[in-house]
Scaffold this motif. Structure first.
Motif, PDB file in Angstrom:
ATOM      1  N   LEU A  45       0.831  -1.204   0.000  1.00  0.00           N
ATOM      2  CA  LEU A  45       0.000   0.000   0.000  1.00  0.00           C
ATOM      3  C   LEU A  45       0.868   1.259   0.000  1.00  0.00           C
ATOM      4  O   LEU A  45       0.647   2.175  -0.801  1.00  0.00           O
ATOM      5  CB  LEU A  45      -0.937  -0.009   1.203  1.00  0.00           C
ATOM      6  CG  LEU A  45      -1.868   1.195   1.354  1.00  0.00           C
ATOM      7  CD1 LEU A  45      -2.832   1.282   0.180  1.00  0.00           C
ATOM      8  CD2 LEU A  45      -2.633   1.103   2.664  1.00  0.00           C
ATOM      9  N   LEU A  46       1.863   1.291   0.860  1.00  0.00           N
ATOM     10  CA  LEU A  46       2.752   2.457   0.923  1.00  0.00           C
ATOM     11  C   LEU A  46       3.548   2.631  -0.366  1.00  0.00           C
ATOM     12  O   LEU A  46       3.774   3.755  -0.820  1.00  0.00           O
ATOM     13  CB  LEU A  46       3.683   2.352   2.129  1.00  0.00           C
ATOM     14  CG  LEU A  46       2.997   2.465   3.493  1.00  0.00           C
ATOM     15  CD1 LEU A  46       3.995   2.241   4.621  1.00  0.00           C
ATOM     16  CD2 LEU A  46       2.293   3.801   3.648  1.00  0.00           C
ATOM     17  N   GLN A  47       3.979   1.526  -0.982  1.00  0.00           N
ATOM     18  CA  GLN A  47       4.696   1.576  -2.261  1.00  0.00           C
ATOM     19  C   GLN A  47       3.803   2.199  -3.334  1.00  0.00           C
ATOM     20  O   GLN A  47       4.253   3.045  -4.116  1.00  0.00           O
ATOM     21  CB  GLN A  47       5.139   0.166  -2.672  1.00  0.00           C
ATOM     22  CG  GLN A  47       5.691   0.041  -4.065  1.00  0.00           C
ATOM     23  CD  GLN A  47       7.070   0.642  -4.230  1.00  0.00           C
ATOM     24  OE1 GLN A  47       7.768   0.928  -3.258  1.00  0.00           O
ATOM     25  NE2 GLN A  47       7.485   0.831  -5.459  1.00  0.00           N
ATOM     26  N   LEU A  48       2.546   1.789  -3.370  1.00  0.00           N
ATOM     27  CA  LEU A  48       1.616   2.349  -4.355  1.00  0.00           C
ATOM     28  C   LEU A  48       1.373   3.837  -4.115  1.00  0.00           C
ATOM     29  O   LEU A  48       1.376   4.629  -5.059  1.00  0.00           O
ATOM     30  CB  LEU A  48       0.282   1.594  -4.311  1.00  0.00           C
ATOM     31  CG  LEU A  48       0.281   0.178  -4.854  1.00  0.00           C
ATOM     32  CD1 LEU A  48      -1.043  -0.508  -4.547  1.00  0.00           C
ATOM     33  CD2 LEU A  48       0.556   0.159  -6.341  1.00  0.00           C
ATOM     34  N   ILE A  49       1.162   4.207  -2.854  1.00  0.00           N
ATOM     35  CA  ILE A  49       0.838   5.600  -2.533  1.00  0.00           C
ATOM     36  C   ILE A  49       2.041   6.523  -2.683  1.00  0.00           C
ATOM     37  O   ILE A  49       1.922   7.625  -3.238  1.00  0.00           O
ATOM     38  CB  ILE A  49       0.270   5.702  -1.096  1.00  0.00           C
ATOM     39  CG1 ILE A  49      -1.108   5.030  -1.032  1.00  0.00           C
ATOM     40  CG2 ILE A  49       0.173   7.146  -0.635  1.00  0.00           C
ATOM     41  CD1 ILE A  49      -1.655   4.886   0.388  1.00  0.00           C
ATOM     42  N   ASP A  50       3.197   6.093  -2.190  1.00  0.00           N
ATOM     43  CA  ASP A  50       4.373   6.969  -2.135  1.00  0.00           C
ATOM     44  C   ASP A  50       5.243   6.952  -3.382  1.00  0.00           C
ATOM     45  O   ASP A  50       5.944   7.920  -3.658  1.00  0.00           O
ATOM     46  CB  ASP A  50       5.249   6.608  -0.930  1.00  0.00           C
ATOM     47  CG  ASP A  50       4.544   6.836   0.389  1.00  0.00           C
ATOM     48  OD1 ASP A  50       3.581   7.624   0.418  1.00  0.00           O
ATOM     49  OD2 ASP A  50       4.955   6.218   1.398  1.00  0.00           O
ATOM     50  N   VAL A  51       5.212   5.851  -4.145  1.00  0.00           N
ATOM     51  CA  VAL A  51       6.138   5.731  -5.279  1.00  0.00           C
ATOM     52  C   VAL A  51       5.403   5.631  -6.615  1.00  0.00           C
ATOM     53  O   VAL A  51       5.534   6.498  -7.473  1.00  0.00           O
ATOM     54  CB  VAL A  51       7.081   4.513  -5.089  1.00  0.00           C
ATOM     55  CG1 VAL A  51       8.011   4.358  -6.281  1.00  0.00           C
ATOM     56  CG2 VAL A  51       7.877   4.640  -3.797  1.00  0.00           C
ATOM     57  N   GLU A  52       4.638   4.551  -6.792  1.00  0.00           N
ATOM     58  CA  GLU A  52       4.038   4.285  -8.105  1.00  0.00           C
ATOM     59  C   GLU A  52       3.020   5.339  -8.539  1.00  0.00           C
ATOM     60  O   GLU A  52       3.071   5.821  -9.671  1.00  0.00           O
ATOM     61  CB  GLU A  52       3.404   2.896  -8.129  1.00  0.00           C
ATOM     62  CG  GLU A  52       4.431   1.786  -8.144  1.00  0.00           C
ATOM     63  CD  GLU A  52       3.815   0.416  -8.343  1.00  0.00           C
ATOM     64  OE1 GLU A  52       2.908   0.285  -9.196  1.00  0.00           O
ATOM     65  OE2 GLU A  52       4.240  -0.509  -7.641  1.00  0.00           O
ATOM     66  N   ARG A  53       2.092   5.693  -7.649  1.00  0.00           N
ATOM     67  CA  ARG A  53       1.057   6.650  -8.043  1.00  0.00           C
ATOM     68  C   ARG A  53       1.646   8.006  -8.416  1.00  0.00           C
ATOM     69  O   ARG A  53       1.296   8.562  -9.469  1.00  0.00           O
ATOM     70  CB  ARG A  53       0.007   6.797  -6.936  1.00  0.00           C
ATOM     71  CG  ARG A  53      -1.222   7.553  -7.422  1.00  0.00           C
ATOM     72  CD  ARG A  53      -2.321   7.561  -6.383  1.00  0.00           C
ATOM     73  NE  ARG A  53      -3.584   7.973  -6.962  1.00  0.00           N
ATOM     74  CZ  ARG A  53      -3.859   9.200  -7.380  1.00  0.00           C
ATOM     75  NH1 ARG A  53      -2.963  10.153  -7.298  1.00  0.00           N
ATOM     76  NH2 ARG A  53      -5.031   9.486  -7.915  1.00  0.00           N
ATOM     77  N   PRO A  54       2.574   8.587  -7.618  1.00  0.00           N
ATOM     78  CA  PRO A  54       3.154   9.870  -8.023  1.00  0.00           C
ATOM     79  C   PRO A  54       3.887   9.815  -9.370  1.00  0.00           C
ATOM     80  O   PRO A  54       3.821  10.758 -10.157  1.00  0.00           O
ATOM     81  CB  PRO A  54       4.131  10.202  -6.888  1.00  0.00           C
ATOM     82  CG  PRO A  54       3.589   9.483  -5.706  1.00  0.00           C
ATOM     83  CD  PRO A  54       2.991   8.222  -6.252  1.00  0.00           C
ATOM     84  N   GLU A  55       4.559   8.685  -9.656  1.00  0.00           N
ATOM     85  CA  GLU A  55       5.257   8.550 -10.941  1.00  0.00           C
ATOM     86  C   GLU A  55       4.266   8.545 -12.097  1.00  0.00           C
ATOM     87  O   GLU A  55       4.489   9.197 -13.121  1.00  0.00           O
ATOM     88  CB  GLU A  55       6.091   7.264 -10.958  1.00  0.00           C
ATOM     89  CG  GLU A  55       7.333   7.329 -10.095  1.00  0.00           C
ATOM     90  CD  GLU A  55       8.083   6.012 -10.048  1.00  0.00           C
ATOM     91  OE1 GLU A  55       7.713   5.061 -10.781  1.00  0.00           O
ATOM     92  OE2 GLU A  55       9.046   5.924  -9.269  1.00  0.00           O
ATOM     93  N   VAL A  56       3.171   7.812 -11.951  1.00  0.00           N
ATOM     94  CA  VAL A  56       2.164   7.740 -13.015  1.00  0.00           C
ATOM     95  C   VAL A  56       1.478   9.092 -13.180  1.00  0.00           C
ATOM     96  O   VAL A  56       1.200   9.516 -14.313  1.00  0.00           O
ATOM     97  CB  VAL A  56       1.147   6.610 -12.739  1.00  0.00           C
ATOM     98  CG1 VAL A  56       0.024   6.626 -13.767  1.00  0.00           C
ATOM     99  CG2 VAL A  56       1.836   5.257 -12.742  1.00  0.00           C
ATOM    100  N   VAL A  57       1.229   9.791 -12.087  1.00  0.00           N
ATOM    101  CA  VAL A  57       0.617  11.121 -12.166  1.00  0.00           C
ATOM    102  C   VAL A  57       1.513  12.063 -12.968  1.00  0.00           C
ATOM    103  O   VAL A  57       1.032  12.838 -13.803  1.00  0.00           O
ATOM    104  CB  VAL A  57       0.325  11.686 -10.756  1.00  0.00           C
ATOM    105  CG1 VAL A  57      -0.010  13.162 -10.812  1.00  0.00           C
ATOM    106  CG2 VAL A  57      -0.815  10.911 -10.104  1.00  0.00           C
TER     107      VAL A  57
END
Length: 189
Positions: A45-57
């Motif tokens: 969950l933290l990986q998705l919120i802190d890393v992956e989602r900001p990169e895709v945004v």
């Protein structure tokens, strides 16, 4: 086809995924999970919120600034990936909210099978198997981790080392002899 005529729902896959796992947990039962399983869900969950989602945004923002979005692959794929990430975040959040963390180390030294036990047993054919009883969110049959709601885990639960238990399978009845029951050692504070 124009996107105005295509209905895309974010909830369809989310509902299907939640329904599939909800069916794995008996009605009225708690969503048991080991501390390691809970940490794995939290880490994802933290990986998705802190890393992956900001990169895709960032990629979607950059792609949107390039102009025509209708044929912009980076924009279309990025938006789709963003929906997938958001769906997974919602799912993991719900699973964490419903999780009931059970520390199997409290049974360290016990020879009776409970949640979190690693059990070695011999079946009627003479084959030795080792399984660890874990929550539905952390099962991995290829690594010997079986869900506490599985028929094998239910048959093993509350039995002791040396017990012979009967397991009903689609191929008939099997007898399992419990050879050993192990739990992780408690972690000193």
């Amino acid at each position: 086809m124009n996107k105005a005529f295509v209905k895309e729902s974010d909830n369809d896959d989310d509902d299907a995924e939640a329904l599939a796992l909800a069916q794995a947990i008996p009605a009225g039962a708690k969503n048991y999970i080991t501390p390691a399983g809970y940490r794995a869900i939290k880490d994802e969950l933290l990986q998705l919120i802190d890393v992956e989602r900001p990169e895709v945004v960032k990629v979607v923002h950059w792609a949107a600034s390039n102009g025509d979005r209708s044929e912009n692959g980076d924009y279309i794929y990025g938006k789709r990936r963003l929906r997938e990430i958001d769906r997974r975040i919602r799912f993991l959040t719900k699973r964490m909210d419903s999780a009931f963390v059970v520390d199997p180390s409290v049974h360290y030294g016990n020879d009776q099978v409970f949640f979190g036990a690693t059990v070695t047993y011999l079946n009627k054919a003479g084959e030795e198997h080792t399984v660890t009883i874990v929550g539905v969110d952390e099962l991995d049959p290829l690594r010997g981790k079986i869900s506490w709601v599985s028929p094998v885990a239910r048959a093993l639960t509350k039995a002791r080392e040396g017990d012979l238990i009967t397991l009903q399978t689609p191929l008939g009845t099997d007898e399992l002899e419990i050879l050993s029951v192990d739990y992780p050692e408690p972690i000193a504070d």
